[in-house]
Design a protein around this motif. Structure first.
Motif, PDB file in Angstrom:
ATOM      1  N   HIS A 190       0.804  -1.225   0.000  1.00 46.81           N
ATOM      2  CA  HIS A 190       0.000   0.000   0.000  1.00 46.81           C
ATOM      3  C   HIS A 190       0.845   1.286   0.000  1.00 46.81           C
ATOM      4  O   HIS A 190       0.567   2.197  -0.781  1.00 46.81           O
ATOM      5  N   ILE A 191       1.843   1.318   0.873  1.00 42.61           N
ATOM      6  CA  ILE A 191       2.579   2.582   1.014  1.00 42.61           C
ATOM      7  C   ILE A 191       3.582   2.779  -0.112  1.00 42.61           C
ATOM      8  O   ILE A 191       3.581   3.814  -0.792  1.00 42.61           O
ATOM      9  N   ILE A 192       4.456   1.794  -0.323  1.00 43.87           N
ATOM     10  CA  ILE A 192       5.493   1.958  -1.351  1.00 43.87           C
ATOM     11  C   ILE A 192       4.894   2.172  -2.745  1.00 43.87           C
ATOM     12  O   ILE A 192       5.343   3.071  -3.472  1.00 43.87           O
ATOM     13  N   PRO A 193       3.868   1.397  -3.175  1.00 45.49           N
ATOM     14  CA  PRO A 193       3.281   1.692  -4.492  1.00 45.49           C
ATOM     15  C   PRO A 193       2.722   3.114  -4.604  1.00 45.49           C
ATOM     16  O   PRO A 193       2.744   3.699  -5.686  1.00 45.49           O
ATOM     17  N   SER A 194       2.262   3.676  -3.491  1.00 42.48           N
ATOM     18  CA  SER A 194       1.691   5.020  -3.517  1.00 42.48           C
ATOM     19  C   SER A 194       2.759   6.096  -3.645  1.00 42.48           C
ATOM     20  O   SER A 194       2.462   7.204  -4.113  1.00 42.48           O
ATOM     21  N   ILE A 195       3.982   5.793  -3.218  1.00 43.75           N
ATOM     22  CA  ILE A 195       5.043   6.812  -3.267  1.00 43.75           C
ATOM     23  C   ILE A 195       6.047   6.533  -4.385  1.00 43.75           C
ATOM     24  O   ILE A 195       7.106   7.157  -4.428  1.00 43.75           O
ATOM     25  N   VAL A 196       5.698   5.617  -5.292  1.00 47.46           N
ATOM     26  CA  VAL A 196       6.589   5.314  -6.417  1.00 47.46           C
ATOM     27  C   VAL A 196       6.934   6.567  -7.234  1.00 47.46           C
ATOM     28  O   VAL A 196       8.099   6.758  -7.611  1.00 47.46           O
ATOM     29  N   PRO A 197       5.977   7.456  -7.533  1.00 42.10           N
ATOM     30  CA  PRO A 197       6.350   8.669  -8.280  1.00 42.10           C
ATOM     31  C   PRO A 197       7.426   9.488  -7.586  1.00 42.10           C
ATOM     32  O   PRO A 197       8.354   9.979  -8.239  1.00 42.10           O
ATOM     33  N   THR A 198       7.309   9.635  -6.271  1.00 42.28           N
ATOM     34  CA  THR A 198       8.321  10.372  -5.524  1.00 42.28           C
ATOM     35  C   THR A 198       9.665   9.662  -5.582  1.00 42.28           C
ATOM     36  O   THR A 198      10.714  10.306  -5.716  1.00 42.28           O
ATOM     37  N   ILE A 199       9.642   8.345  -5.492  1.00 38.88           N
ATOM     38  CA  ILE A 199      10.883   7.571  -5.561  1.00 38.88           C
ATOM     39  C   ILE A 199      11.534   7.739  -6.934  1.00 38.88           C
ATOM     40  O   ILE A 199      12.759   7.861  -7.049  1.00 38.88           O
ATOM     41  N   ILE A 200      10.717   7.748  -7.998  1.00 36.53           N
ATOM     42  CA  ILE A 200      11.256   7.905  -9.354  1.00 36.53           C
ATOM     43  C   ILE A 200      11.935   9.268  -9.505  1.00 36.53           C
ATOM     44  O   ILE A 200      13.034   9.375 -10.068  1.00 36.53           O
ATOM     45  N   VAL A 201      11.293  10.310  -8.994  1.00 36.31           N
ATOM     46  CA  VAL A 201      11.882  11.645  -9.064  1.00 36.31           C
ATOM     47  C   VAL A 201      13.204  11.678  -8.305  1.00 36.31           C
ATOM     48  O   VAL A 201      14.219  12.194  -8.797  1.00 36.31           O
ATOM     49  N   ALA A 202      13.199  11.118  -7.086  1.00 43.78           N
ATOM     50  CA  ALA A 202      14.421  11.099  -6.286  1.00 43.78           C
ATOM     51  C   ALA A 202      15.519  10.294  -6.968  1.00 43.78           C
ATOM     52  O   ALA A 202      16.695  10.679  -6.939  1.00 43.78           O
ATOM     53  N   ALA A 203      15.147   9.183  -7.603  1.00 47.11           N
ATOM     54  CA  ALA A 203      16.135   8.345  -8.287  1.00 47.11           C
ATOM     55  C   ALA A 203      16.734   9.069  -9.480  1.00 47.11           C
ATOM     56  O   ALA A 203      17.944   8.976  -9.737  1.00 47.11           O
ATOM     57  N   THR A 204      15.899   9.794 -10.222  1.00 48.79           N
ATOM     58  CA  THR A 204      16.388  10.515 -11.400  1.00 48.79           C
ATOM     59  C   THR A 204      17.409  11.571 -11.013  1.00 48.79           C
ATOM     60  O   THR A 204      18.426  11.754 -11.684  1.00 48.79           O
ATOM     61  N   ILE A 205      17.122  12.262  -9.911  1.00 44.40           N
ATOM     62  CA  ILE A 205      18.067  13.275  -9.436  1.00 44.40           C
ATOM     63  C   ILE A 205      19.304  12.606  -8.834  1.00 44.40           C
ATOM     64  O   ILE A 205      20.426  13.085  -8.992  1.00 44.40           O
ATOM     65  N   SER A 206      19.098  11.478  -8.168  1.00 41.67           N
ATOM     66  CA  SER A 206      20.208  10.786  -7.506  1.00 41.67           C
ATOM     67  C   SER A 206      21.232  10.270  -8.502  1.00 41.67           C
ATOM     68  O   SER A 206      22.441  10.339  -8.254  1.00 41.67           O
ATOM     69  N   ILE A 207      20.778   9.759  -9.648  1.00 43.55           N
ATOM     70  CA  ILE A 207      21.723   9.172 -10.597  1.00 43.55           C
ATOM     71  C   ILE A 207      22.652  10.237 -11.169  1.00 43.55           C
ATOM     72  O   ILE A 207      23.821   9.963 -11.451  1.00 43.55           O
ATOM     73  N   ALA A 208      22.151  11.473 -11.317  1.00 44.17           N
ATOM     74  CA  ALA A 208      23.027  12.555 -11.763  1.00 44.17           C
ATOM     75  C   ALA A 208      24.135  12.796 -10.736  1.00 44.17           C
ATOM     76  O   ALA A 208      25.307  12.978 -11.084  1.00 44.17           O
ATOM     77  N   GLY A 209      23.766  12.758  -9.456  1.00 46.01           N
ATOM     78  CA  GLY A 209      24.771  12.949  -8.402  1.00 46.01           C
ATOM     79  C   GLY A 209      25.770  11.818  -8.330  1.00 46.01           C
ATOM     80  O   GLY A 209      26.970  12.050  -8.124  1.00 46.01           O
ATOM     81  N   THR A 210      25.308  10.577  -8.523  1.00 51.01           N
ATOM     82  CA  THR A 210      26.232   9.446  -8.442  1.00 51.01           C
ATOM     83  C   THR A 210      27.221   9.448  -9.609  1.00 51.01           C
ATOM     84  O   THR A 210      28.387   9.080  -9.441  1.00 51.01           O
ATOM     85  N   ILE A 211      26.766   9.876 -10.790  1.00 45.86           N
ATOM     86  CA  ILE A 211      27.684   9.979 -11.931  1.00 45.86           C
ATOM     87  C   ILE A 211      28.743  11.037 -11.655  1.00 45.86           C
ATOM     88  O   ILE A 211      29.933  10.859 -11.963  1.00 45.86           O
ATOM     89  N   MET A 212      28.336  12.149 -11.054  1.00 45.77           N
ATOM     90  CA  MET A 212      29.295  13.198 -10.702  1.00 45.77           C
ATOM     91  C   MET A 212      30.301  12.691  -9.665  1.00 45.77           C
ATOM     92  O   MET A 212      31.497  12.988  -9.742  1.00 45.77           O
ATOM     93  N   MET A 213      29.820  11.917  -8.694  1.00 46.44           N
ATOM     94  CA  MET A 213      30.722  11.375  -7.669  1.00 46.44           C
ATOM     95  C   MET A 213      31.743  10.432  -8.283  1.00 46.44           C
ATOM     96  O   MET A 213      32.940  10.498  -7.963  1.00 46.44           O
TER      97      MET A 213
END
Length: 281
Positions: A190-213
């Motif tokens: 119930h909870i994780i499927p409901s916040i998948v959009p937020t997780i996707i946004v966070a992941a998209t931003i996170s991958i840019a940071g990990t590539i920079m690191m």
């Protein structure tokens, strides 16, 4: 994620041409990295008689100080940089999502204890900690992935926690509690499927940071080991040739810049599509 959100995402991509261009560019980079083997040059083969040749019809990006084809090294380097960024992002998202949902769902003392631990980790200069760990651990791509992933999940956990606190008060979650469903089932179904959009946004931003690191670590000589290349290590090797052979820094620098910008643009598109408040600004 329901079909309405996918339609919103499609509409947002068509509306924001920069986001669509970013998606196409990243797809091209990914395909180029996957099919790098099609290049007729060995990226690690040394030919000293052909060193430091400028870009030409034979060597599209020229050759480096060891006579290696720079285009082939850029493609294989992209494979390393993108793989490290993607896998590190997955690790950080998994950890951040787990910590954030547990903290937000249970609340109270559990939430306070976990968030104070996250605050402590955030107060530590993570990049310098990466340098220290990378210097003492066995150098490998797996080591880089683990170091970056284990030290970049804290911001994701805070975002997921905030969303979980909101979602856990919704009627379908309250009904699941009353009906006697286990905590694990409520979080997973119930909870994780409901916040998948937020997780996707966070992941998209996170991958840019990990590539920079990864690029920063490789630029400092603490990333991928020779003779293998990443975009960061190619920049590191180009430092001594900026005067006459500027192309050695130009190509990997452009790849890093455009990749990071593309993921940031995609993050904005996902945020606009999945968060209606952003669309109404």
């Amino acid at each position: 994620m329901n079909s309405m959100r996918w339609r919103l995402l499609k509409a947002q991509l068509l509306r924001q041409k920069s986001g669509l261009a970013a998606l196409i560019l990243l797809a091209l980079y990914a395909l180029a990295a996957i099919f790098a083997f099609a290049v007729p040059y060995d990226p690690n083969a040394i030919h000293l008689t052909e060193r430091l040749q400028p870009p030409s019809a034979e060597h599209w990006f020229g050759t480096d100080d060891n006579g290696r084809d720079y285009f082939a090294r850029a493609l294989y380097g992209g494979r390393v940089s993108l793989s490290v960024g993607f896998l590190s992002m997955i690790l950080s998202v998994v950890i951040g999502t787990a910590v954030g949902t547990v903290s937000g769902y249970f609340g109270g003392k559990t939430d306070s204890f976990i968030m104070r631990g996250v605050d402590i980790l955030l107060s530590i200069p993570s990049f310098f900690l990466m340098l220290i760990l990378n210097a003492y651990l066995k150098p490998s791509i797996l080591t880089i992935i683990l170091i970056i992933g284990l030290l970049s999940w804290m911001y994701i956990s805070r975002i997921v926690r905030a969303e979980t606190i909101s979602v856990k008060e919704r009627e379908y979650v309250l009904y699941a509690r009353v009906s006697g469903q286990s905590t694990f089932r409520i979080i997973a179904r119930h909870i994780i499927p409901s916040i998948v959009p937020t997780i996707i946004v966070a992941a998209t931003i996170s991958i840019a940071g990990t590539i920079m690191m990864e690029s920063a670590l490789s630029f400092l000589g603490l990333g991928v080991r020779p003779p293998y290349a990443s975009w960061g290590s190619m920049l590191n090797n180009a430092k001594g040739y900026l005067g006459e052979n500027f192309y050695l820094a130009l190509f990997p620098g452009l790849f890093i810049l455009t990749t990071v910008l593309s993921f940031n643009y995609l993050g904005d598109v996902f945020r606009s599509a999945f968060e209606p408040k952003v669309n109404r600004r």
